[in-house]
Design a protein around this motif. Structure first.
Motif, short mmCIF file in Angstrom:
data_model
loop_
_atom_site.label_atom_id
_atom_site.label_comp_id
_atom_site.label_asym_id
_atom_site.label_seq_id
_atom_site.Cartn_x
_atom_site.Cartn_y
_atom_site.Cartn_z
N ALA A 1 4.84 -4.81 13.77
CA ALA A 1 4.45 -3.86 12.73
C ALA A 1 4.20 -4.65 11.46
O ALA A 1 4.90 -5.63 11.17
CB ALA A 1 5.54 -2.80 12.49
N VAL A 2 3.16 -4.25 10.71
CA VAL A 2 2.86 -4.82 9.40
C VAL A 2 2.73 -3.66 8.44
O VAL A 2 1.88 -2.78 8.63
CB VAL A 2 1.56 -5.65 9.43
CG1 VAL A 2 1.25 -6.18 8.03
CG2 VAL A 2 1.67 -6.80 10.42
N LEU A 3 3.58 -3.64 7.41
CA LEU A 3 3.63 -2.53 6.47
C LEU A 3 3.08 -2.97 5.12
O LEU A 3 3.52 -3.98 4.56
CB LEU A 3 5.08 -2.03 6.30
CG LEU A 3 5.79 -1.37 7.50
CD1 LEU A 3 4.92 -0.33 8.17
CD2 LEU A 3 6.28 -2.40 8.50
N LEU A 4 2.11 -2.23 4.59
CA LEU A 4 1.38 -2.62 3.39
C LEU A 4 1.65 -1.67 2.23
O LEU A 4 1.64 -0.45 2.40
CB LEU A 4 -0.13 -2.63 3.67
CG LEU A 4 -0.62 -3.46 4.85
CD1 LEU A 4 -2.13 -3.29 5.01
CD2 LEU A 4 -0.26 -4.92 4.68
N ALA A 5 1.87 -2.25 1.05
CA ALA A 5 2.01 -1.46 -0.18
C ALA A 5 1.72 -2.34 -1.38
O ALA A 5 2.03 -3.54 -1.36
CB ALA A 5 3.41 -0.87 -0.29
N GLU A 6 1.13 -1.77 -2.42
CA GLU A 6 1.01 -2.49 -3.68
C GLU A 6 2.34 -2.47 -4.43
O GLU A 6 2.75 -3.48 -4.98
CB GLU A 6 -0.09 -1.87 -4.55
CG GLU A 6 -1.49 -2.25 -4.16
CD GLU A 6 -2.49 -1.97 -5.27
OE1 GLU A 6 -2.09 -1.95 -6.45
OE2 GLU A 6 -3.67 -1.78 -4.93
N ILE A 7 2.97 -1.30 -4.44
CA ILE A 7 4.27 -1.15 -5.10
C ILE A 7 5.18 -0.37 -4.16
O ILE A 7 4.93 0.80 -3.87
CB ILE A 7 4.13 -0.40 -6.44
CG1 ILE A 7 3.18 -1.15 -7.39
CG2 ILE A 7 5.50 -0.23 -7.09
CD1 ILE A 7 2.89 -0.40 -8.68
N SER A 8 6.22 -1.03 -3.67
CA SER A 8 7.14 -0.34 -2.77
C SER A 8 8.31 0.29 -3.50
O SER A 8 9.00 1.14 -2.96
CB SER A 8 7.68 -1.33 -1.72
OG SER A 8 8.43 -2.36 -2.34
N GLY A 9 8.52 -0.11 -4.76
CA GLY A 9 9.60 0.45 -5.56
C GLY A 9 10.82 -0.45 -5.60
O GLY A 9 11.22 -1.01 -4.58
N GLY A 10 11.40 -0.61 -6.79
CA GLY A 10 12.62 -1.40 -6.92
C GLY A 10 12.39 -2.87 -7.21
O GLY A 10 13.34 -3.61 -7.44
#
Length: 382
Positions: free
Chosen positions: A208-217
C-alpha cells in the motif's frame, strides 16, 4: 542469525541531549558515510517510535553494507544513518513492556509536532527566489539552516526533534522507518512526490502507498518534504521543486522482528540508493513491478469498533475487501456480536494484534481509492 560486520567507530558520533536530572544524560548516535556536503544526500532513521523495532535491525544491516561500500570508494554522495532515533523512548518501560510511542512527560507522540520550516522562513524569502530552480533550492536550504541554527530547545524531547530535523532538513532523500501494529509493508509519502517515489515503493515491494500533502500533526517526513510544496504555493512567481523525497516506511508488524527479513529490507533500500545515485554502483537493473496502486490517505478507511469485546477477523492482511463486506466481528463474551464492515473497496493492509476492542478503537486499515467524507483534518492514527 545473520551477523553483519561491525560499523567502524570512526563513522560514529554522539550528539548529547539536554540532561533531565543531575547525573543523567542521553545522546543521539549518528553514523556518517561519504563526503559531507556531497550530493545526493540521504538521511535514514529508525525507532522514532521506540517500540517499533524492525527498522533498527534494517539500518544495522544497511550501515554495515554502507561501511563496506565506503571502503571500496562507492559512495558518491553523503549518507547519514540514525538506527536509534529515540533514546528517550527506549528508556520507557512499564510492567515489563517497552512503551515508546508517546513521551511519558508530555504524552505527545514522538512523530508529531516537528518544526514548520515553511512558516519559519516564508517571509524571509520574499524577493529572493526566481526562475532558477537550483538556485532557489540552495537559497531555501540556507534559510532553513539559519532558522535551525538558533538556540536549542530546553526540553529533552524538543531538543531531540530539533536535532533530527537539523540532520535531515537539507537531504535529497529522507526515509523514516517505522512498523505498524500488524501490517503489510506500506509507505506514506507526499502527493507531489508521486510517481517519483515509485522506485522506492517497488524495491520495497510495498502493498500500500498512501499519499497526502498534509496528513496533520506535522510528522517527521512531512517536516522535511512538506516545506517545498508549501513554499511553492506561497511563492508562485518562483520555481520551487519538491527537493526532498521523504517517506515514512512501515516495515510490516511491530512483532515481525526477523534478522533475515531485516537484511532483505536493507538490500532493497541499498538498491534504491544506487538507483538515486547516492551510491556509484549503478542501479540500472529492472525495477520490480509495484503490486499495488498509490491511493489518497483521505481514502483510507480506519476500521473502528463501535462496541467492546473480542475481535475476530474474517479477512486476512493483504486481502481485497469490498464496500459493505464484514471484515471483523467484535464479540462481547457476555452478550452480542457486532459486525464491523468496510465502507470502501480496497486492500486490508493493517490490523490490530491485541484483539480486544472498545468503541472507537481502530482495528484495521483499508487502502481505498475514493476519498471518504469522514477523513478530514488529522489523517494519521495518533
Amino acid at each position: 542469525m545473520m551477523t553483519p560486520p561491525p560499523v567502524l567507530s570512526a563513522r560514529r558520533t554522539e550528539l548529547p541531549l539536554p540532561a533531565v536530572a543531575p547525573g543523567t544524560r542521553r545522546a543521539l548516535t549518528v553514523l556518517r558515510f561519504g563526503t559531507p556536503g556531497a550530493r545526493p544526500k540521504a538521511y535514514l532513521q529508525a525507532g522514532l517510535h521506540a517500540d517499533e523495532l524492525p527498522g533498527m535491525l534494517t539500518l544495522r544491516h544497511l550501515a554495515a553494507r554502507l561501511a563496506e561500500a565506503e571502503d571500496r570508494g562507492e559512495i558518491a554522495g553523503e549518507i547519514i544513518v540514525v538506527p536509534v532515533a529515540n533514546p528517550i523512548g527506549l528508556d520507557q518501560r512499564i510492567n515489563g513492556f517497552l512503551m515508546g510511542r508517546y513521551d511519558q512527560t508530555t504524552a505527545g507522540n514522538y512523530n508529531r509536532d516537528y518544526p514548520d520550516l515553511a512558516a519559519l522562513i516564508g517571509d524571509s524569502l520574499a524577493g529572493r527566489l526566481g526562475t532558477d530552480a537550483a538556485a532557489n533550492v540552495a537559497t531555501i536550504r540556507a534559510a532553513m539552516a539559519e532558522a535551525l541554527a538558533g538556540p536549542e530547545p530546553l526540553s529533552e524531547v524538543d531538543a531531540l526533534r530539533h536535532r533530527l530535523v537539523s540532520l535531515a532538513f537539507d537531504a535529497d532523500i529522507v526515509l523514516d522507518l517505522h512498523a505498524d501494529n500488524e501490517a503489510e509493508l506500506h509507505v506514506y509519502t507526499g502527493t507531489p512526490l508521486w510517481p517519483d517515489a515509485l522506485d522506492l515503493a517497488s524495491e520495497l515491494d510495498a502493498r500500500a502507498v498512501l499519499l497526502a500533502e498534509i496528513s496533520g500533526g506535522n510528522p517527521f517526513d512531512e517536516a522535511c518534504s512538506g516545506p517545498w510544496w508549501a513554499l511553492a504555493k506561497r511563492h508562485p512567481e518562483a520555481v520551487v521543486p519538491p527537493a526532498c523525497l521523504a517517506a515514512t516506511i512501515e516495515l510490516r508488524s511491530n512483532d515481525a522482528v526477523d534478522d533475515r527479513l531485516a537484511d532483505d529490507d536493507a538490500r532493497a533500500i541499498y538498491r534504491f540508493l544506487e538507483r538515486r545515485g547516492v551510491l556509484s554502483t549503478g542501479g540500472s537493473g529492472v525495477l520490480p513491478r509495484l503490486r499495488c496502486e498509490a491511493t489518497p490517505l483521505d481514502a483510507m478507511q480506519q476500521l473502528k469498533a463501535t462496541s467492546a469485546g473480542v475481535v475476530s477477523y474474517r479477512r486476512h492482511l493483504g486481502e481485497f475487501v469490498y464496500l459493505g463486506e464484514i471484515v471483523a466481528d467484535v464479540i462481547d463474551p457476555l452478550g452480542d456480536s457486532v459486525p464491523v464492515a468496510a465502507t470502501t473497496d480496497g486492500i486490508l493492509f493493517a490490523r490490530h494484534s491485541q484483539t480486544w476492542a472498545w468503541p472507537g478503537k481502530v482495528i484495521g486499515k483499508i487502502a481505498g481509492a475514493v476519498p471518504l467524507p469522514e477523513r478530514r483534518g488529522r489523517l494519521l492514527t495518533d
